[in-house]
Design an enzyme around this catalytic site. Structure first.
Site, PDB file in Angstrom:
ATOM      1  N   ASP A 120      -0.136  -0.271  -5.345  1.00 15.81           N
ATOM      2  CA  ASP A 120      -1.324   0.255  -6.027  1.00 15.81           C
ATOM      3  C   ASP A 120      -1.067   1.584  -6.740  1.00 15.81           C
ATOM      4  O   ASP A 120      -1.788   1.944  -7.666  1.00 15.81           O
ATOM      5  CB  ASP A 120      -2.518   0.369  -5.073  1.00 15.81           C
ATOM      6  CG  ASP A 120      -2.192   1.031  -3.751  1.00 15.81           C
ATOM      7  OD1 ASP A 120      -1.053   1.487  -3.547  1.00 15.81           O
ATOM      8  OD2 ASP A 120      -3.090   1.083  -2.888  1.00 15.81           O
ATOM      9  N   HIS A 121      -0.060   2.314  -6.330  1.00 15.22           N
ATOM     10  CA  HIS A 121       0.353   3.557  -6.997  1.00 15.22           C
ATOM     11  C   HIS A 121       1.673   3.983  -6.406  1.00 15.22           C
ATOM     12  O   HIS A 121       2.176   3.370  -5.458  1.00 15.22           O
ATOM     13  CB  HIS A 121      -0.695   4.664  -6.834  1.00 15.22           C
ATOM     14  CG  HIS A 121      -1.225   4.773  -5.443  1.00 15.22           C
ATOM     15  ND1 HIS A 121      -0.464   5.242  -4.392  1.00 15.22           N
ATOM     16  CD2 HIS A 121      -2.419   4.425  -4.907  1.00 15.22           C
ATOM     17  CE1 HIS A 121      -1.177   5.195  -3.288  1.00 15.22           C
ATOM     18  NE2 HIS A 121      -2.360   4.692  -3.559  1.00 15.22           N
TER      19      HIS A 121
ATOM     20  N   CYS B 184      -6.118   4.491  -4.035  1.00 19.65           N
ATOM     21  CA  CYS B 184      -6.209   3.063  -3.716  1.00 19.65           C
ATOM     22  C   CYS B 184      -7.349   2.324  -4.414  1.00 19.65           C
ATOM     23  O   CYS B 184      -7.121   1.374  -5.160  1.00 19.65           O
ATOM     24  CB  CYS B 184      -6.328   2.878  -2.206  1.00 19.65           C
ATOM     25  SG  CYS B 184      -4.874   3.425  -1.276  1.00 19.65           S
TER      26      CYS B 184
ATOM     27  N   ASP C  85       0.825  -1.208   0.000  1.00 21.87           N
ATOM     28  CA  ASP C  85       0.000   0.000   0.000  1.00 21.87           C
ATOM     29  C   ASP C  85       0.865   1.267   0.000  1.00 21.87           C
ATOM     30  O   ASP C  85       1.660   1.482   0.924  1.00 21.87           O
ATOM     31  CB  ASP C  85      -0.902  -0.014   1.244  1.00 21.87           C
ATOM     32  CG  ASP C  85      -2.194   0.737   1.064  1.00 21.87           C
ATOM     33  OD1 ASP C  85      -2.383   1.356   0.009  1.00 21.87           O
ATOM     34  OD2 ASP C  85      -3.027   0.686   1.985  1.00 21.87           O
ATOM     35  N   ASP C  86       0.726   2.080  -1.047  1.00 23.50           N
ATOM     36  CA  ASP C  86       1.396   3.398  -1.113  1.00 23.50           C
ATOM     37  C   ASP C  86       2.918   3.315  -1.205  1.00 23.50           C
ATOM     38  O   ASP C  86       3.628   4.175  -0.691  1.00 23.50           O
ATOM     39  CB  ASP C  86       1.030   4.265   0.100  1.00 23.50           C
ATOM     40  CG  ASP C  86      -0.370   4.843   0.022  1.00 23.50           C
ATOM     41  OD1 ASP C  86      -1.174   4.355  -0.778  1.00 23.50           O
ATOM     42  OD2 ASP C  86      -0.662   5.795   0.764  1.00 23.50           O
TER      43      ASP C  86
ATOM     44  N   HIS D 265     -10.039  -2.436  -1.734  1.00 22.78           N
ATOM     45  CA  HIS D 265      -9.839  -1.247  -0.905  1.00 22.78           C
ATOM     46  C   HIS D 265     -10.569  -1.323   0.441  1.00 22.78           C
ATOM     47  O   HIS D 265     -11.700  -1.785   0.525  1.00 22.78           O
ATOM     48  CB  HIS D 265     -10.315   0.004  -1.629  1.00 22.78           C
ATOM     49  CG  HIS D 265     -10.205   1.233  -0.778  1.00 22.78           C
ATOM     50  ND1 HIS D 265      -8.988   1.761  -0.422  1.00 22.78           N
ATOM     51  CD2 HIS D 265     -11.141   1.992  -0.164  1.00 22.78           C
ATOM     52  CE1 HIS D 265      -9.187   2.813   0.356  1.00 22.78           C
ATOM     53  NE2 HIS D 265     -10.475   2.968   0.524  1.00 22.78           N
TER      54      HIS D 265
END
Length: 475
Positions: free
Chosen positions: A321-322, A85, A46-47, A139
């Site tokens: 996710d990014h 997300c 995540d992130d 999410h």
């Protein structure tokens, strides 16, 4: 009479032109012979941006992700479809672009739009794989919904686990450098007492290991979703100790950097949310500590795969996710179309595949679904909008004509960006609210917007046409 099963051979097979390992067992003349399927270990982070050792960052300590990269193929130009997300995860897991899922925020479930779509884990579940989730795959809000299902998709799984550790129960002890922002979107941190195993991500790794042990003899699709380094940046103190505050390097800054950038392109206002240099170092140190903590949990998974002798039977993919801004252009976090926010780490390790290779082709998170389906010989029931990466896993420099597309929404204005191997081109509100062009060959930090330069008129025209090609669904 029941005959004993005899393990007789390890065969090399070709799946969509890619060499992988399979094990064949025989149960006697009255039973069907079937090749054992490749397992999938699907690691979501995540992130996480590309501040990793294997991506060239010499400051951040990520020995285990680096170890995974040495086992497989690292994609150096991989991009999210939407730097937020839920839109990103909904796109990846359905194999559809955000303009098809219509997920642009954090509240709507994709099944309201696509009720019958077969998701990536559901495809494996429908093909006799044991499909399990530990932690965040679809999410849900961090930290608010840790320990819950959030926007999970129940029909994707045979089993699910939602751990909750002391990072959640001790939220009151977290320091928030931006107190007007909620913890999930704040520059906030805590150097925690106690062990890795007491943190939610430590529990995620341990629960995943339990499943590996239980299902080691069955084909599985195991999705392991880590929460860190998503804010708040919480990790055991020992990981903070790896990064003395005075040594933390802030991104390069250029005077008047924002003068040629459309205002709508900026998520963080004012720049750096007004934090001092010392406060920015404090936040970045915490982000890096959270990365190293998460990396240690990835290491546990890799160690267990080796111990159980599953490594040569398992496709491993690690993705975020990014990306994540950590001060570039005065921006923090996601929700921008700058490189640091749009670009993601993406690593594949495939049994029998190349090791320690890197590909510079532009690829997308959307490509993960068709790649895993191809590697495991499965046929998705719907058309997928990504492209299988199998040719690049065979030859990282293979001919490749695919650009990468990333979009974001500011209220009702869309920003849409296309990335080629050399350029990033972005239009805001179809160009009405601004246009950006960056030449990554000469300007990898995206300091100079060339969109209005006469020497790039043809380039702008060509990339504008390419951008429109990638967004056939109009709003």
């Amino acid at each position: 009479m029941i005959r004993k099963q005899l393990l007789v051979a390890v065969l090399t097979i070709s799946v969509s032109g890619f060499t992988a390992l399979s094990v064949r067992s025989h149960a006697g003349p009255d039973d069907k012979n079937a090749a054992k399927k490749l397992n999938v270990l699907f690691i979501a982070v995540d992130d996480l941006n590309n501040d990793l050792g294997c991506y060239g960052n010499k400051f951040v300590k990520t020995p285990n992700i680096d170890r995974l990269a040495k086992r497989g193929t690292r994609f150096d130009r991989a991009y999210t479809q939407f730097p937020l997300c839920s839109p990103s995860r909904s796109s990846l897991l359905t194999g559809q672009r955000p303009d098809v899922t219509k997920i642009y925020e954090l509240q709507t479930h994709f099944r309201k739009i696509l009720p019958d779509v077969v998701t990536l884990p559901q495809l494996f579940k429908n093909n006799d794989y044991y499909s399990a989730r530990v932690g965040k795959i679809y999410h849900y809000g961090v930290p608010g919904q840790i320990g819950t299902d959030g926007l999970d998709d129940p029909i994707s799984w045979d089993h699910k686990v939602n751990p909750k550790g002391r990072d959640k129960t001790e939220e009151a002890l977290i320091k928030n450098l931006t107190p007007d922002r909620g913890l999930g979107s704040a520059l906030a941190w805590r150097a925690s007492e106690g062990t890795d195993d007491e943190q939610t991500d430590g529990m995620v790794a341990n629960e995943a290991i339990k499943i590996l042990k239980e299902k080691k003899n069955d084909p599985f699709f195991l999705a392991v979703g880590f929460y860190r380094p998503h804010s708040p940046y919480v990790a055991p103190k020992k990981y903070f100790d790896q990064y003395p505050l005075e040594t933390v390097p802030l991104p390069k800054e250029v005077e008047n950097d924002l003068d040629d950038i459309p205002d709508v392109a900026l998520f963080t206002k004012p720049a750096n949310w007004g934090l001092s240099v010392a406060e920015r170092k404090e936040a970045l140190r915490a982000y890096y500590a959270a990365i190293s903590f998460m990396d240690a949990q990835v290491g546990k998974l890799l160690d267990e795969l080796d111990r159980l002798k599953l490594t040569e039977k398992t496709v491993i993919v690690l993705w975020s996710d990014h990306g994540y801004n950590v001060g570039q252009h005065g921006q923090w976090m996601k929700q921008s179309l700058f490189e640091n926010s749009a670009r993601v780490p993406l690593i594949f390790s495939v049994p029998g595949g190349a090791k320690g290779k890197a590909s510079g082709r532009t690829v997308e998170l959307l490509d993960i679904y068709p790649t895993l389906a191809a590697l495991c010989g499965l046929t998705p029931p719907q058309n997928l909008q990504g492209k299988s990466l199998v040719p690049l896993l065979k030859n990282p420099a293979a001919i490749w004509d695919k650009a990468a597309y990333t979009q974001v929404r500011r209220n009702q204005i869309f920003g849409r960006s296309v990335r080629t191997e050399r350029f990033r081109y972005t239009e805001w509100d179809g160009g009405n609210a601004g246009v950006e062009l960056y030449d990554h060959e000469k300007d990898p930090n995206e300091f100079t917007n060339l969109a209005k330069e006469s020497a790039y008129t043809i380039t702008v025209s060509e990339l504008s046409a390419l951008l429109k090609k990638g967004y056939p669904v109009t709003q």
